[in-house]
Write a protein that holds these residues in place. Structure first.
Motif, PDB file in Angstrom:
ATOM      1  N   ARG A   1      14.326 -46.323  -5.693  1.00  0.00           N
ATOM      2  CA  ARG A   1      14.068 -45.160  -5.022  1.00  0.00           C
ATOM      3  C   ARG A   1      14.726 -44.448  -4.839  1.00  0.00           C
ATOM      4  NH1 ARG A   1      10.145 -47.828  -1.516  1.00  0.00           N
ATOM      5  NH2 ARG A   1      11.408 -48.424   0.092  1.00  0.00           N
ATOM      6  N   ALA A   2      16.121 -44.921  -4.479  1.00  0.00           N
ATOM      7  CA  ALA A   2      17.175 -44.946  -4.430  1.00  0.00           C
ATOM      8  C   ALA A   2      17.442 -43.775  -6.382  1.00  0.00           C
ATOM      9  CB  ALA A   2      18.551 -46.116  -3.833  1.00  0.00           C
ATOM     10  N   ALA A   3      17.735 -45.003  -7.050  1.00  0.00           N
ATOM     11  CA  ALA A   3      17.897 -44.817  -8.337  1.00  0.00           C
ATOM     12  C   ALA A   3      17.303 -43.240  -8.271  1.00  0.00           C
ATOM     13  CB  ALA A   3      17.518 -45.801  -9.232  1.00  0.00           C
ATOM     14  N   GLU A   4      16.060 -43.526  -8.531  1.00  0.00           N
ATOM     15  CA  GLU A   4      14.807 -42.256  -8.681  1.00  0.00           C
ATOM     16  C   GLU A   4      15.727 -40.688  -7.672  1.00  0.00           C
ATOM     17  OE1 GLU A   4      10.433 -42.085  -8.608  1.00  0.00           O
ATOM     18  OE2 GLU A   4      10.910 -41.711  -6.647  1.00  0.00           O
ATOM     19  N   ASP A   5      15.686 -40.787  -6.292  1.00  0.00           N
ATOM     20  CA  ASP A   5      16.470 -39.825  -5.645  1.00  0.00           C
ATOM     21  C   ASP A   5      17.680 -39.048  -6.455  1.00  0.00           C
ATOM     22  OD1 ASP A   5      14.170 -39.761  -4.031  1.00  0.00           O
ATOM     23  OD2 ASP A   5      14.797 -41.529  -2.809  1.00  0.00           O
ATOM     24  N   LEU A   6      18.437 -40.270  -6.970  1.00  0.00           N
ATOM     25  CA  LEU A   6      19.808 -39.936  -6.817  1.00  0.00           C
ATOM     26  C   LEU A   6      20.126 -39.041  -8.489  1.00  0.00           C
ATOM     27  CD1 LEU A   6      21.521 -42.988  -5.644  1.00  0.00           C
ATOM     28  CD2 LEU A   6      21.919 -40.892  -5.335  1.00  0.00           C
ATOM     29  N   GLY A   7      18.864 -39.562  -9.253  1.00  0.00           N
ATOM     30  CA  GLY A   7      18.989 -38.838 -11.147  1.00  0.00           C
ATOM     31  C   GLY A   7      18.941 -39.940 -12.199  1.00  0.00           C
ATOM     32  N   PHE A   8      18.208 -41.214 -11.738  1.00  0.00           N
ATOM     33  CA  PHE A   8      18.291 -42.200 -12.204  1.00  0.00           C
ATOM     34  C   PHE A   8      17.160 -42.286 -13.539  1.00  0.00           C
ATOM     35  CE2 PHE A   8      21.812 -43.866 -10.219  1.00  0.00           C
ATOM     36  CZ  PHE A   8      22.955 -44.166 -11.266  1.00  0.00           C
ATOM     37  N   VAL A   9      17.331 -42.313 -14.552  1.00  0.00           N
ATOM     38  CA  VAL A   9      15.948 -41.363 -15.586  1.00  0.00           C
ATOM     39  C   VAL A   9      15.107 -43.225 -15.455  1.00  0.00           C
ATOM     40  CG1 VAL A   9      14.859 -41.409 -17.348  1.00  0.00           C
ATOM     41  CG2 VAL A   9      16.633 -39.972 -16.758  1.00  0.00           C
ATOM     42  N   GLY A  10      15.532 -44.074 -15.711  1.00  0.00           N
ATOM     43  CA  GLY A  10      14.938 -45.403 -15.678  1.00  0.00           C
ATOM     44  C   GLY A  10      15.833 -46.475 -14.668  1.00  0.00           C
ATOM     45  N   ALA A  11      14.859 -48.328 -15.122  1.00  0.00           N
ATOM     46  CA  ALA A  11      15.838 -48.836 -14.212  1.00  0.00           C
ATOM     47  C   ALA A  11      15.845 -49.764 -14.958  1.00  0.00           C
ATOM     48  CB  ALA A  11      15.742 -49.015 -12.262  1.00  0.00           C
ATOM     49  N   LEU A  12      16.554 -50.759 -15.703  1.00  0.00           N
ATOM     50  CA  LEU A  12      16.297 -51.947 -16.568  1.00  0.00           C
ATOM     51  C   LEU A  12      15.934 -53.367 -15.291  1.00  0.00           C
ATOM     52  CD1 LEU A  12      16.708 -53.158 -18.892  1.00  0.00           C
ATOM     53  CD2 LEU A  12      19.183 -53.953 -18.732  1.00  0.00           C
ATOM     54  N   THR A  13      14.869 -53.671 -16.452  1.00  0.00           N
ATOM     55  CA  THR A  13      14.535 -55.714 -15.414  1.00  0.00           C
ATOM     56  C   THR A  13      15.226 -56.584 -16.643  1.00  0.00           C
ATOM     57  OG1 THR A  13      12.541 -54.858 -16.037  1.00  0.00           O
ATOM     58  CG2 THR A  13      13.348 -54.302 -13.560  1.00  0.00           C
ATOM     59  N   PRO A  14      16.049 -57.584 -15.876  1.00  0.00           N
ATOM     60  CA  PRO A  14      15.754 -58.756 -17.004  1.00  0.00           C
ATOM     61  C   PRO A  14      15.638 -59.199 -17.849  1.00  0.00           C
ATOM     62  CG  PRO A  14      17.386 -58.938 -15.233  1.00  0.00           C
ATOM     63  CD  PRO A  14      16.434 -57.937 -14.977  1.00  0.00           C
ATOM     64  N   THR A  15      14.818 -60.807 -18.687  1.00  0.00           N
ATOM     65  CA  THR A  15      14.345 -60.872 -19.151  1.00  0.00           C
ATOM     66  C   THR A  15      14.374 -62.758 -18.800  1.00  0.00           C
ATOM     67  OG1 THR A  15      12.501 -61.695 -20.390  1.00  0.00           O
ATOM     68  CG2 THR A  15      14.420 -60.631 -21.455  1.00  0.00           C
ATOM     69  N   GLY A  16      14.002 -63.789 -19.014  1.00  0.00           N
ATOM     70  CA  GLY A  16      14.684 -64.901 -19.013  1.00  0.00           C
ATOM     71  C   GLY A  16      13.969 -65.538 -17.791  1.00  0.00           C
ATOM     72  N   ALA A  17      13.895 -66.841 -17.597  1.00  0.00           N
ATOM     73  CA  ALA A  17      14.261 -68.485 -16.640  1.00  0.00           C
ATOM     74  C   ALA A  17      14.807 -68.351 -15.625  1.00  0.00           C
ATOM     75  CB  ALA A  17      14.457 -69.381 -17.741  1.00  0.00           C
ATOM     76  N   TRP A  18      15.905 -67.240 -15.532  1.00  0.00           N
ATOM     77  CA  TRP A  18      16.589 -66.997 -14.524  1.00  0.00           C
ATOM     78  C   TRP A  18      16.402 -65.764 -13.756  1.00  0.00           C
ATOM     79  CZ3 TRP A  18      20.365 -62.450 -14.555  1.00  0.00           C
ATOM     80  CH2 TRP A  18      20.077 -62.370 -15.593  1.00  0.00           C
ATOM     81  N   CYS A  19      15.161 -65.372 -13.352  1.00  0.00           N
ATOM     82  CA  CYS A  19      14.958 -64.084 -13.413  1.00  0.00           C
ATOM     83  C   CYS A  19      13.166 -64.390 -12.673  1.00  0.00           C
ATOM     84  CB  CYS A  19      15.182 -62.532 -13.593  1.00  0.00           C
ATOM     85  SG  CYS A  19      14.613 -62.592 -14.918  1.00  0.00           S
TER      86      CYS A  19
END
Length: 380
Positions: free
Chosen positions: A46-64
């Motif tokens: 929500r903070a990213a959205e309000d600030l003007g970031f278009v998207g948010a990356l999420t990682p992949t793998g056994a560590w997350c």
């Protein structure tokens, strides 16, 4: 064209310290400081959205945490933010992946972006039941993207490839809009796949000369395929009112790196098959000395974290200048992160973005007629 900025959802946990992990190395204990709950990740989103970031990356793998499931849940707590979902094409059938993407688009109002991660660590791939070697995984990725893109166009697909085979595959409902495909890789075969199939080629934060060479390489390959590709860069950020404050924060993070942890992480990353990871390691050589490898580009993160290992460090004006430097090379999209991700989003969003907006380089994507007013940055 307005620059595009994306943030990062730390589905491996967050902290005021650098949370390690990635490329076959486990997340560090610091990741337990702020567990990756839906509530906390939604707060960042929500903070990213309000600030003007278009998207948010999420990682992949056994560590997350799993990116598909996590972003599907977080999407219900946001309105406009897109999700750059990282996934490995060897772990799911192309027809099912195309269907999942189509469903995600309908249920979120078109807020899916796909970050295709071929996978550079054979030992981690084998844990998931994937026993192909690295080059074979890239060839499979090409077949995968060919099938998925044809399905998204509403075609009925029959393909008998080297690694994938589908018969009479089709989607009952195609995605609208079709998700854009992001992809990174520094090996020769990765460049070939990017040139043929992807919309945005992502590079990790290497010095500008190296980034320029990589852009020229991929752009030339794409031209041979009759295509054009956009370019993005993955970086961490530490930006403050003054350069002294920013570097003090960087040195504070560095002081928190346990020598045994650094040694263990570097030994693990040295076994990586990823050409991009090899290039990241070469920037610091495992040493704590001389980590500013270009003005305001700091390689310290890579001492304890796999994957993206560099950060832009400096005053808001200095960080804005470095962004302009990369933009001049051909970079239009910036995928950023910082520790902790909630607070650092505000430092960047309230400190750097207004400066870029004032120069006509950025416009708030959800309020196109107004730019965010300069505010007193978040303090902690």
């Amino acid at each position: 064209m307005s620059l595009t900025f994306h943030w990062f959802l730390p589905t491996n946990g967050d902290s005021r310290h650098v949370v390690g992990g990635g490329h076959g190395t486990p997340a560090t204990a610091f990741g337990r400081n702020r567990p990756p709950t839906v509530a906390y990740l939604s707060q960042i989103a929500r903070a990213a959205e309000d600030l003007g970031f278009v998207g948010a990356l999420t990682p992949t793998g056994a560590w997350c945490e799993d990116a598909w499931l996590t972003t599907a849940m977080v999407s219900q707590h946001t309105e406009r933010l897109k999700f750059l979902v990282a996934f490995r094409p060897g772990f799911v059938s192309p027809t099912l992946a195309a269907q999942m993407a189509s469903t995600f688009q309908r249920q979120t109002g078109g807020r899916l972006l796909l970050n295709v991660v071929t996978g550079g660590e054979s030992h981690e791939q084998r844990a998931y039941g994937d026993f192909l070697d690295k080059d074979a995984r890239y060839r499979r990725t090409g077949e995968f993207l060919q099938i998925v893109r044809d399905l998204w166009e509403g075609k009925t697909v029959d393909l008998s490839g080297e690694h994938l085979q589908v018969e009479d595959a089709r989607l009952a409902r195609v995605p609208d809009p079709v998700p854009e495909v992001y992809f990174g890789g520094s090996s020769p075969i990765a460049g070939e796949i990017a040139a043929r199939h992807v919309d945005v080629y992502l590079t990790w934060g290497e010095p500008p000369a190296q980034v320029a060479a990589k852009i020229a390489w991929v752009r030339g390959l794409a031209a041979k395929e009759g295509r054009t590709v956009r370019f993005g860069i993955r970086l961490h950020v530490i930006t403050r009112d003054t350069a002294e404050q920013a570097w003090a924060e960087a040195h504070k993070l560095l002081d928190g790196f346990d020598p045994d942890t650094v040694k263990s992480v570097q030994a693990g990353l040295a076994r990586s098959e990823s050409e991009g990871q090899r290039r990241m390691l070469a920037l610091h050589g495992g040493s704590r000395e001389d980590l500013e490898i270009h003005p305001n580009l700091w390689a310290g993160i890579g001492l304890v974290r796999g994957g993206a290992g560099t950060a832009l460090v400096g005053s808001h004006d200095e960080v804005a200048e470095r962004i302009k430097e990369y933009h001049a090379l051909g970079i239009d999209e910036f995928v950023l992160s910082g520790y902790p991700h909630l607070e650092e989003a505000y430092w960047f969003g309230e400190g750097v973005l207004p400066r870029l907006a004032a120069q006509g380089l950025w416009q708030h994507p959800f309020a196109p007629t107004t730019a965010p007013a300069a505010q007193v940055p978040f303090t902690s």
